[in-house]
Design an enzyme around this catalytic site. Structure first.
Site, PDB file in Angstrom:
ATOM      1  N   ASP A 167      -2.856  30.559   1.371  1.00 51.92           N
ATOM      2  CA  ASP A 167      -2.030  30.051   2.466  1.00 51.92           C
ATOM      3  C   ASP A 167      -0.944  29.171   1.862  1.00 51.92           C
ATOM      4  O   ASP A 167      -1.183  28.016   1.496  1.00 51.92           O
ATOM      5  CB  ASP A 167      -2.899  29.240   3.432  1.00 51.92           C
ATOM      6  CG  ASP A 167      -2.077  28.531   4.520  1.00 51.92           C
ATOM      7  OD1 ASP A 167      -0.858  28.785   4.605  1.00 51.92           O
ATOM      8  OD2 ASP A 167      -2.663  27.726   5.273  1.00 51.92           O
TER       9      ASP A 167
ATOM     10  N   ASP B 142       0.742  30.771  20.527  1.00 54.58           N
ATOM     11  CA  ASP B 142       0.148  30.322  19.260  1.00 54.58           C
ATOM     12  C   ASP B 142      -1.014  29.380  19.582  1.00 54.58           C
ATOM     13  O   ASP B 142      -1.431  29.242  20.741  1.00 54.58           O
ATOM     14  CB  ASP B 142       1.232  29.667  18.409  1.00 54.58           C
ATOM     15  CG  ASP B 142       0.955  29.780  16.921  1.00 54.58           C
ATOM     16  OD1 ASP B 142      -0.215  29.687  16.523  1.00 54.58           O
ATOM     17  OD2 ASP B 142       1.923  29.965  16.153  1.00 54.58           O
TER      18      ASP B 142
ATOM     19  N   ASP C 147      -4.999  34.797  12.103  1.00 60.88           N
ATOM     20  CA  ASP C 147      -4.198  34.021  11.173  1.00 60.88           C
ATOM     21  C   ASP C 147      -5.117  33.180  10.295  1.00 60.88           C
ATOM     22  O   ASP C 147      -6.347  33.129  10.509  1.00 60.88           O
ATOM     23  CB  ASP C 147      -3.246  33.122  11.991  1.00 60.88           C
ATOM     24  CG  ASP C 147      -2.151  32.484  11.156  1.00 60.88           C
ATOM     25  OD1 ASP C 147      -2.008  32.848   9.965  1.00 60.88           O
ATOM     26  OD2 ASP C 147      -1.446  31.611  11.690  1.00 60.88           O
TER      27      ASP C 147
ATOM     28  N   ARG D 141      -2.662  38.067   8.921  1.00 65.59           N
ATOM     29  CA  ARG D 141      -1.813  37.498   7.872  1.00 65.59           C
ATOM     30  C   ARG D 141      -2.338  37.849   6.487  1.00 65.59           C
ATOM     31  O   ARG D 141      -1.580  38.228   5.610  1.00 65.59           O
ATOM     32  CB  ARG D 141      -1.706  35.976   8.021  1.00 65.59           C
ATOM     33  CG  ARG D 141      -0.641  35.392   7.091  1.00 65.59           C
ATOM     34  CD  ARG D 141      -0.341  33.941   7.384  1.00 65.59           C
ATOM     35  NE  ARG D 141      -1.395  33.040   6.935  1.00 65.59           N
ATOM     36  CZ  ARG D 141      -1.306  31.716   6.981  1.00 65.59           C
ATOM     37  NH1 ARG D 141      -0.222  31.136   7.502  1.00 65.59           N
ATOM     38  NH2 ARG D 141      -2.302  30.968   6.556  1.00 65.59           N
TER      39      ARG D 141
ATOM     40  N   ASP E  66       5.116  32.604   6.909  1.00 71.87           N
ATOM     41  CA  ASP E  66       5.860  31.450   7.408  1.00 71.87           C
ATOM     42  C   ASP E  66       7.160  31.263   6.643  1.00 71.87           C
ATOM     43  O   ASP E  66       7.305  30.361   5.803  1.00 71.87           O
ATOM     44  CB  ASP E  66       4.996  30.200   7.303  1.00 71.87           C
ATOM     45  CG  ASP E  66       3.711  30.350   8.101  1.00 71.87           C
ATOM     46  OD1 ASP E  66       3.691  31.182   9.018  1.00 71.87           O
ATOM     47  OD2 ASP E  66       2.737  29.639   7.806  1.00 71.87           O
TER      48      ASP E  66
ATOM     49  N   HIS F  63       9.956  34.470  16.051  1.00 77.41           N
ATOM     50  CA  HIS F  63       8.878  33.473  16.052  1.00 77.41           C
ATOM     51  C   HIS F  63       9.350  32.260  15.273  1.00 77.41           C
ATOM     52  O   HIS F  63       9.923  32.393  14.186  1.00 77.41           O
ATOM     53  CB  HIS F  63       7.630  34.086  15.396  1.00 77.41           C
ATOM     54  CG  HIS F  63       6.455  33.156  15.310  1.00 77.41           C
ATOM     55  ND1 HIS F  63       5.989  32.410  16.356  1.00 77.41           N
ATOM     56  CD2 HIS F  63       5.622  32.880  14.263  1.00 77.41           C
ATOM     57  CE1 HIS F  63       4.927  31.714  15.981  1.00 77.41           C
ATOM     58  NE2 HIS F  63       4.683  31.983  14.709  1.00 77.41           N
TER      59      HIS F  63
ATOM     60  N   ASP G 222      26.882  92.906 -34.853  1.00 73.24           N
ATOM     61  CA  ASP G 222      26.911  91.511 -34.395  1.00 73.24           C
ATOM     62  C   ASP G 222      28.346  90.983 -34.488  1.00 73.24           C
ATOM     63  O   ASP G 222      29.238  91.645 -35.036  1.00 73.24           O
ATOM     64  CB  ASP G 222      25.959  90.694 -35.286  1.00 73.24           C
ATOM     65  CG  ASP G 222      25.646  89.319 -34.717  1.00 73.24           C
ATOM     66  OD1 ASP G 222      26.026  89.032 -33.565  1.00 73.24           O
ATOM     67  OD2 ASP G 222      25.001  88.520 -35.433  1.00 73.24           O
TER      68      ASP G 222
ATOM     69  N   GLU H  46      32.524  89.983 -30.540  1.00 71.22           N
ATOM     70  CA  GLU H  46      33.162  89.550 -29.285  1.00 71.22           C
ATOM     71  C   GLU H  46      34.692  89.731 -29.276  1.00 71.22           C
ATOM     72  O   GLU H  46      35.230  89.840 -28.153  1.00 71.22           O
ATOM     73  CB  GLU H  46      32.807  88.087 -28.999  1.00 71.22           C
ATOM     74  CG  GLU H  46      31.365  87.868 -28.612  1.00 71.22           C
ATOM     75  CD  GLU H  46      30.390  87.972 -29.779  1.00 71.22           C
ATOM     76  OE1 GLU H  46      29.242  88.378 -29.566  1.00 71.22           O
ATOM     77  OE2 GLU H  46      30.814  87.675 -30.923  1.00 71.22           O
TER      78      GLU H  46
ATOM     79  N   ASP I 225      21.741  84.105 -29.510  1.00 71.21           N
ATOM     80  CA  ASP I 225      21.208  83.055 -30.375  1.00 71.21           C
ATOM     81  C   ASP I 225      20.598  81.941 -29.540  1.00 71.21           C
ATOM     82  O   ASP I 225      21.171  80.856 -29.383  1.00 71.21           O
ATOM     83  CB  ASP I 225      22.312  82.505 -31.277  1.00 71.21           C
ATOM     84  CG  ASP I 225      22.932  83.599 -32.129  1.00 71.21           C
ATOM     85  OD1 ASP I 225      22.277  84.632 -32.316  1.00 71.21           O
ATOM     86  OD2 ASP I 225      24.067  83.415 -32.598  1.00 71.21           O
TER      87      ASP I 225
END
Length: 1511
Positions: A230, A354, A471, A554, A570, A628, A1327, A1330, A1434
């Site tokens: 508390d 309360d 509480d 609480r 609180d 509250h 090979d 390209e 590859d």
């Protein structure tokens, strides 16, 4: 409730006492040390600390940071494994023995047992406990009921280290270490247990209860004590009301996360350090850990809550706004507060009282003077639809009531011996709380629980109320321990005290040696609130029966959320507290207590109007929404600020939004209760892939879909779309945003939920990027019966489907209004029962459907038709760095779209393109002339002038094949010289054709429609068609999103993702990589239609190009030259599409039978002996093996047709292998060295004029490159970087022009000579075709001629595109000559080089060997398969490359596979697997691949041998 407020006199006396204490201590130090303690030499202090450290057997190393430990464990501490066993695949048991080492705090336990079990696939438990003596374990009422369902062996997840003992918890999918305790030793003494673990990331969330000033933990040596207490939340690292040793760790952007829960209720502390690592220190019990694995943070929370208990569904009315105050003074004041808030029309459901309602703060009493009418107060509230909640504390006064009357609750408790006792187990321990001297119920005792239930029932009969607030149950005591103090023993003064507040265990609570039914208070202190919740739940059930009520506690412990909500204690009216409340809410979402909130406007302190106003705004979105405050401070209920105040107006506004959205919030609680989903959710839970969200902790989500951005400071910013954007948030506003894809159920609000629940309902729908949304509604009677409705929207169809029916609302509720956000323009039609009208706000893209009457609990379809404007956008600026000026200069539209990242902001007007000027249709096709729309004369790319007049020819070749060709009739543009197989005569019978073709006039477009279904499989009547000299673009709508093909690039999935992905195509020496153009070019795709029919489309164009997919669905082709020449095959099945396509381009070559055997190759054989040894080893191992290769290492200096001296014996090796049934394939590259004094291959090639040259008007010379061949007489220094090696050591190379007949003749001659004179072979591997070059364009890098050919006006998104098309290849202005003598630019035929190389190689092999053989080529183009096979280039030795090689999804230990709807037999077992039309998980042990044979088929087979030679 708050702490005691001290009087001024008490504070003065305390101050004087502290001063006297300090003075006394100073005198004692001087007396003992004979020197003032304040000036004691620092070195001697350090020496003392070092000595203590070394006495513990630890290491001492001072640093310049005090928060880093100077004293730390050595490696010779901990425990060792004596015995390990696996009783079953899911369990490990280990016996541990302590290593010889000094003790930290004494009473070390020498022998331990470690027990671990894989309880489910996502939950691991491990315990460490005394092997010989039973120790305290938490008696959790839910966990003990949870069953196990293991499915994964524990060894997949847990590794054990033996000496010293340690464990590593791993994620089974990737073996990532998640919780690795080998970082430090295990310490296990009677009152000191320590365990450390290394973690995979710093993204740690949870641990509580504390005030964390950031949601994500700081790992810089932060220690957090956990022990219920508390005390006021104040931002310090104090232990607070709850005990929650759980944290969640987000591993990385993937979302993979895990959670760690230590089931231990003793005082403890948790230290986070930068490793990152975590250290647990607890002073009792055992180590009882649970590890939870999840693919997302949400899943981890769900797994955790499955263990500890999923949250309760609060009653619907508890979702309303609530008012409370400590010390209203009397009931008349309470009613005044109620009336003034009713009068302003504030939505407001619940009023609290309360402890001031009690007689002298005694439980189960009320003040007969100040609260005389309290028995009627609940009915007063109920008349207006409101509820009443009151408070109870655990502590029971020992004093009598007013006037000396007996306090019967106390007396009955004494009779039944229900109190916590002193250490003797008989005498009630006495403390002091609000009513004065008190005793404390032992809620762990069944007798006490019965007493509590009875007292509550008695009280309820006297004072009616609707729910209970408990509480002070940490348990709180205003004294230290008791009225008589605490005994000096090891429980009250343990050898080690965690860093709790005041560093005294019994501070503000009971002595640790006090007794409860569950054990010593030392062990069960933090369980006090938990046990009180269990007792109170039983009391509530007795009082309220089947009617749902509510509890608010609480103090909390894992599992409390199954019964109760919680508030954050609180707090104080400060701007810090309003921020910290968000972190607390998010953490209690992790802890399984989603009914959570802070005291709105602050408990302590006077709240300013501005702070309270902002707090009311954000508090309207707390799950538990209560204002509250404490006594002696100004009232802060909204009406207290004045009926016309901004605070009242903004409070009403946001509370009305809350009440409107309560059906959504209530559904979130239902999801939390049934699945464990969080209600209030951190942004990172939904957007974990965005690192920026990991620290977003001042915004939060309701579920997945509602983002709340409160004003917590004068300047606020919102994180949106991975950006921070400024928001204007005036005094009466906060930020609220609905996520696209949401369906939020709503209800017309009222001032209470009692009244609002009778009002019509509605839906707010926010469309996502795909114009879809989905959501759910849970609705019930507030107790047990309910219905669940699934709501989804897709393509303008809203489906409301009842998925669970168990309740019919008595109010006959209707859905009245539907609001759809993100609708760009009004629908063309709306169809739904009883729709009166619909309206659309074009400026805000909102569609309202109102006047509906859709009954809650029934299924409906609401349908509207419209086109999504965004998805109809076709990109006018595909290049990077588009802006408004560039866009409009092209005659296009600029419209920013913030939500969908990839939607183009620059797009073509609807009429951009060409218009039809003439059309002629015959039985065999259509001829069309088209002209560019004069309205858009602006040239998008000045260097590529538009061609205004074009011709279109559509030819009906066969019933399933058509061609449409678009070209410039006034110029001779390049057309691909690849021959295709089309019939001489077209198909003129319309009835036989599977298709029909329509022409759209403005803009021009071609529509191809499947006659049998009416499906448009091609529709290019969309804006953006462009035909310029060096840029051609055409787009088409697609019939579905199922598109496959295009290459060669690495695709993560076989089916294309149509979310604005662009793929470049241009042949290049580039290893496979995401969106990197590789070796071949294949502008062909297959599409599936919604009817399950299939078609294929080939664009016969060999220039550099790209294709863009978009979710319309649509496809855009872009190419930098040539013409558009499309061929379409109509299937109608996918397999028939492939057959028709290969009939068009040429059927694949039938490879030699032996080439179907296993083959071995390596780049890097050192010599012929290595190949010979490899062959012998393979034979000895009995591995089937047919083909051996040699890569370029067999060549002298990488020269084609020249054998290296290290491989002088290779011909003999090959002959020997071939005599034993093997086959041999060798490699040839196209590039030929030109730097040799005697190199016949080059000399004969130069004489035959076979090499690619510059155009003669530029330079009469070969276009030189550099590839593998080295210069003669050089030693290559391989320490140099690659480019320097190429420059210094590589020879000039020439590239054969394989289009020409003389080149094919030359090539065959060189291969023939090699075969006859050097080495025999059976196949060719070609090979680097390209073609690849190690310099860019040519030696020296200067390409002659038009620079636009190297860097055209439009550059497709190719690898290294900023370096031009000639990157790693030839200059684009190089000249090649076709077989018919036509001269063409390499720019146009680059992608055909590998294709042109393949047929001469195939012909040469056939001619030289006289046998079919096999050719394998790297670069390909449509029809290359007529002569050669191909390998995927590859790649790398990685699991993802294995996956991508088959374009599938595979995991290390299992693979997901789909078995179509047919009978399937397991090839290995010959058993019918019994599964059809399902995705299933299949095991993949190292020795096994899954093979299934389809029922109804016969597979010929043959007994295997080590080579196919023996077949």
């Amino acid at each position: 409730m708050g702490l005691k407020r001290w009087s001024r006199l008490e504070l003065i006396l305390i101050g004087l006492f502290l001063l006297m204490t300090v003075a006394a201590i100073t005198m004692i130090i001087v007396f003992v040390t004979e020197e003032p303690g304040v000036i004691k030499d620092g070195n001697s202090v350090f020496q003392s600390e070092q000595m203590k450290c070394e006495q513990r057997g630890c290491c001492w190393s001072p640093l310049d940071e005090r928060n880093v430990p100077w004293c730390f464990f050595s490696t010779n501490q901990g425990y060792t494994v004596e015995h390990l066993e696996h009783p079953n695949p899911f369990v490990i048991n280990v016996q541990l023995k302590r290593m010889a080492a000094p003790s930290l705090f004494g009473a070390d336990i020498e022998q331990l047992t470690f027990h671990a079990e894989m309880q489910t696939k996502n939950r691991l438990r491990f315990k460490i406990f005394d092997a010989k003596n039973r120790r305290f374990e938490v008696p959790h009422v839910h966990i003990r009921t949870v069953s196990s369902n293991p499915s994964s062996p524990i060894t997949n997840t847990l590794d054990i280290a033996h000496n010293p003992f340690g464990l590593t918890v791993r994620r089974k999918e990737n073996r990532r270490a998640l919780f690795d305790t080998t970082i430090g030793p295990l310490v296990f003494a009677d009152q000191y247990l320590q365990l450390s673990a290394k973690l995979p990331s710093h993204n740690i969330f949870g641990l509580g209860e504390h005030v964390h000033t950031r949601y994500r933990h700081d790992t810089n040596w932060r220690t957090w004590p956990i022990f219920t207490r508390d005390t006021q939340p104040n931002g310090r690292a104090n232990n607070l009301y709850g005990h929650h040793p759980f944290f969640l760790c987000l591993e990385d952007e993937s979302g993979k996360s895990f959670g760690v829960f230590l089931l231990n209720s003793n005082a403890m502390e948790v230290t986070l350090q930068p490793a990152p690592a975590v250290t647990y220190r607890t002073i009792g019990g055992i180590f009882d850990f649970y590890i939870f694995f999840g693919d997302t943070p949400e899943q981890v929370v769900q797994e955790y809550l499955e263990l500890i208990g999923r949250p309760v569904i609060p009653p619907y009315w508890s979702m309303g706004f609530q008012l409370s105050r400590w010390n209203y003074g009397n009931l008349s004041e309470v009613k005044r507060v109620v009336e003034r808030n009713r009068a302003v029309g504030l939505p407001y459901d619940i009023q609290y009282t309360d402890i001031d309602y009690m007689e002298h703060m005694k439980d189960f009493t009320y003040d007969p003077v100040r609260f005389k009418e309290l028995p009627e107060f609940a009915e007063y509230l109920h008349e207006k639809g409101q509820k009443y909640i009151l408070i109870l504390d655990p502590a029971i006064a020992t004093s009598r009531r007013v006037g000396g009357a007996p306090y019967e609750s106390y007396d009955r408790g004494m009779e039944k011996n229900v109190w916590v006792t002193k250490s003797d187990g008989r005498t009630p321990i006495v403390g002091r709380v609000w009513p004065g001297e008190t005793v404390f119920p032992d809620f762990t005792s069944e007798t006490c629980i019965d007493w509590w239930v009875d007292e509550y029932e008695r009280f309820y009969r006297e004072i009616k109320h609707d729910a209970l607030w408990i509480d002070m149950n940490e348990v709180s005591n205003f004294l230290k321990g008791s009225t008589t103090g605490c005994e000096d023993n090891k429980l009250n003064y343990p050898p080690y005290t965690p860093k709790i507040l005041n560093e005294l265990l019994y501070s503000m609570t009971l002595c640790m040696d006090a007794k409860q039914e569950w054990g010593d208070n030392y062990d069960v202190h933090s369980l006090y609130g938990y046990s009180m919740v269990l007792a109170t739940e039983k009391a509530l059930q007795h009082v309220f029966g089947p009617n749902r009520t509510m509890m608010l506690t609480r103090s909390s412990f894992p599992g409390v959320g199954k019964y109760s909500g919680h508030w954050l204690g609180d707090n104080t009216a400060t701007w810090n507290d309003i921020k910290w409340a968000i972190h607390g809410m998010l953490e209690f979402g992790l802890f399984g207590i989603p009914y959570i909130g802070a005291d709105i406007c602050g408990f302590f302190g006077d709240s300013s109007e501005e702070l309270c106003r902002r707090w009311m705004q954000v508090g309207a979105f707390y799950p538990f929404s209560r204002n509250h405050n404490a006594m002696n401070f100004k009232p802060q209920d909204p009406a207290a600020f004045g009926a016309d105040s901004v605070l009242v107006k903004t409070s009403k506004h946001y509370l009305r939004i809350r009440y409107t959205l309560l059906p959504y919030l209530y559904t979130l609680f239902y999801k939390a209760h049934t699945t464990g989903e969080t209600v209030v959710r951190p942004v990172l839970h939904e957007f974990y892939s965005d690192r920026a969200t990991w620290d977003v902790d001042l915004q939060f989500l309701w579920g997945k879909h509602l983002l709340i951005t409160p004003v917590l400071d004068p300047m606020e910013r919102l994180t949106d779309r991975r950006k921070h954007v400024d928001m204007y948030l005036p005094a009466d506003k906060l930020g609220l945003h609905i996520r696209g894809g949401a369906v939020l159920p709503t209800q017309r609000p009222e001032v209470t939920t009692t009244h609002s629940r009778s009002n019509p309902m509605g839906l707010v729908i926010a469309l996502d990027d795909n114009n879809q949304a989905a959501g759910e509604l849970f609705w019930d009677d507030g107790d047990s019966r309910g219905i669940t409705i699934s709501v989804s929207l897709n393509k303008g169809v809203l489906t409301m489907q009842v998925t669970k029916a168990g309740y019919k609302d008595p109010n006959n509720l209707k859905f009245e209004n539907i609001t759809v956000l993100g609708v760009p323009h009004p629908p063309t039609s709306v169809s739904v029962t009883h729709v009166n009208t619909g309206s659309h706000l074009g400026a805000t893209t909102v569609l309202f459907l109102h006047g509906l009457s859709l009954t809650l609990g029934e299924t409906y379809l609401v349908r509207w038709d419209m086109e999504d404007e965004e998805l109809q956008r076709f990109n006018c600026h595909p290049e990077e760095n588009a802006d408004e000026a560039k866009c409009k200069s092209r005659g296009c539209i600029w419209k920013v779209r913030m939500v969908t990242e990839r939607v183009p902001w620059c797009f073509y007007p609807k009429d951009y393109g060409y218009v039809v000027t003439a059309a002629t249709e015959t039985d065999s096709g259509i001829m069309v002339d088209i002209t560019r729309n004069v309205k858009h004369r602006i040239s998008a790319r000045p260097d590529s002038p538009d061609i205004n007049n074009l011709r279109v020819e559509i030819r009906y070749h066969t019933s399933d094949l058509l061609q449409f060709k678009i070209w410039d009739p006034t110029s001779d543009r390049f057309e691909v010289p690849v021959p295709l197989s089309t019939p001489d005569a077209p198909e003129t019978d319309e009835n036989k054709r599977l298709y029909k073709v329509l022409i759209s006039n403005k803009p021009f477009g071609i529509q191809v429609i499947r006659r049998s279904t009416g499906t448009k499989i091609w529709d290019s009547s969309v804006p953006g068609f462009t035909f310029s000299d060096m840029f051609i673009q055409v787009s088409t709508r697609l019939p579905s999103k199922f598109i496959y093909g295009f290459g060669e690039t690495e695709h993560p999935t076989f089916k294309h993702d149509l979310n604005y992905h662009t793929w470049g195509m241009f042949s290049k020496d580039q290893p496979p990589g995401y969106k990197m153009n590789c070796y071949g070019v294949h502008p062909f795709y297959m599409g599936l239609e919604d009817t399950a029919d299939a078609h294929g489309v080939l664009l016969l164009n060999s220039n550099a190009m790209d294709v863009t997919f978009q979710p319309t669905p649509a496809l855009t082709f872009r190419t930098v030259g040539g013409i558009l020449d499309f061929y379409m095959v109509l299937g109608p099945t996918p397999e028939m599409v492939v057959q028709e396509y290969t009939a068009l381009i040429g059927r694949p070559v039938l490879p030699a039978y032996w080439s179907l055997g296993f083959q071995l190759c390596r780049y890097g054989y050192a010599n012929d002996s290595e190949i010979k040894s490899l062959y012998k080893d393979m034979r000895a191992a009995g591995i089937p093996y047919d083909v051996q290769y040699a890569d370029i290492d067999y060549m002298e200096r990488q020269l084609d047709f020249v054998l290296d001296s290290e491989f002088a014996g290779l011909p003999a090796v090959v002959d020997s292998m071939r005599n034993e049934g093997m086959r041999f394939i060798f490699i040839l590259d196209p590039a030929i060295s030109g730097n040799e004094t005697r190199y016949p291959a080059f000399e004969r090639g130069q004489a035959a004029d076979v090499f690619i040259k510059w155009p003669k008007h530029l330079k009469d010379d070969i276009v030189w490159g550099k590839v593998w061949p080295d210069l003669p007489n050089v030693d290559v220094d391989e320490n140099l970087d690659w480019d320097t090696q190429v420059e210094i050591y590589r020879a000039y190379t020439a590239f054969p022009n394989f289009f020409r007949t003389q080149t094919a003749t030359w090539w065959q001659k060189e291969i023939q000579d090699f075969y006859n004179n050097i080495m025999k072979f059976d196949g060719l591997w070609i090979d680097m075709n390209e073609p690849a070059s190690f310099v860019h364009g040519t030696v020296g890098g200067k390409c002659l001629g038009d620079p636009l050919l190297e860097n055209p006006p439009y550059m497709p998104p190719l690898e290294s595109k900023h370096l031009g098309l000639n990157h790693k290849t030839l200059c684009m202005n190089s000249e090649q000559i076709l077989n018919n003598g036509r001269k063409v630019r390499h720019y146009d035929v680059h992608n055909l080089y590998g294709w042109s190389h393949t047929k001469p190689s195939f012909d040469a092999l056939l001619s030289v060997t006289g046998k079919r053989g096999v050719v394998v080529t790297r670069s390909t183009y449509p029809s290359s398969g007529k002569w050669a096979g191909h390998w995927l280039g590859d790649n790398f030795s990685r699991w993802d490359q294995l996956v991508k090689s088959i374009i599938g999804i595979c995991r290390f230990r299992e693979v997901e596979g789909y078995l179509p709807n047919a009978r399937w037999y397991d090839y290995h077992t010959a058993k019918d697997v019994g599964v059809r039309g399902e995705m299933i998980s299949l095991p993949t042990p190292l020795s096994h691949i899954n093979l299934h044979v389809r029922g109804g088929y016969i597979l010929p087979q043959q007994k295997p041998e080590n080579t196919t030679y023996y077949r």
